[in-house]
Design a protein around this motif. Structure first.
Motif: not given
Length: 167
Positions: A9-11, A126-151
């Motif tokens: 969604g839009p932020i 952010v002035v609009d899109g808090d609900e989008v932030l909430d959705k993104i911050r809650a996604v499960p993460t993993t390690s990928r390409g040598g990086h941690q906390d990747v969705p």
């Protein structure tokens, strides 16, 4: 004013050109050039921040221009919903990557012009899109390409809309 159009969604972000002129100009340059189109939020830590603007969906880093001077001494705080520049340990190393604070992160604020005290330059909120932030911050993460906390499921910034009338 800019809108990050994401797969979740839009932020909508209000930029603070008065307090962070070089940082806003840098961000807008990358937005106008389309660098952010198709990049991902590659680092998501719930109760901290979501970071993007530097990698494509294959975890390939985007080519950027020279780093900018850190404007973290502008009085803006890394509070919930603010947008700041990501950087390395070098205080003046920010290029295109940015992050959105999903809680108040006082420890990221400027406290002095030292390596430890520079902090991270806030340049918008952010002035609009808090609900989008909430959705993104809650996604499960993993390690990928040598990086941690990747969705585990890619969160893409599809495009950035620039509203010249409001910025």
């Amino acid at each position: 004013m800019v809108t990050l159009n994401t797969t979740y969604g839009p932020i909508k972000i209000e930029l603070n050109e008065e307090k962070a002129p070089a940082t806003v100009a840098n961000f807008m340059m990358y937005a106008r050039e389309g660098l952010y189109d198709g990049t991902i939020f590659h680092r998501v830590i719930d109760n901290f921040m979501i970071q993007g603007g530097g990698f494509d969906a294959d975890m390939q880093q985007k080519e950027t221009k020279e780093p900018i001077e850190n404007e973290a001494d502008n009085g803006l705080k890394n509070d919930f919903g603010t947008v700041a520049m990501a950087r390395t340990m070098d205080p003046h190393s920010a290029t295109a990557q940015f992050f959105i604070n999903v809680k108040d992160n006082d420890f990221l604020n400027h406290s002095g012009k030292t390596m430890q005290g520079w902090g991270y330059a806030v340049f918008g909120k952010v002035v609009d899109g808090d609900e989008v932030l909430d959705k993104i911050r809650a996604v499960p993460t993993t390690s990928r390409g040598g990086h941690q906390d990747v969705p585990a499921e890619t969160v893409i910034i599809e495009s950035v809309d620039i509203d010249e009338d409001e910025s």
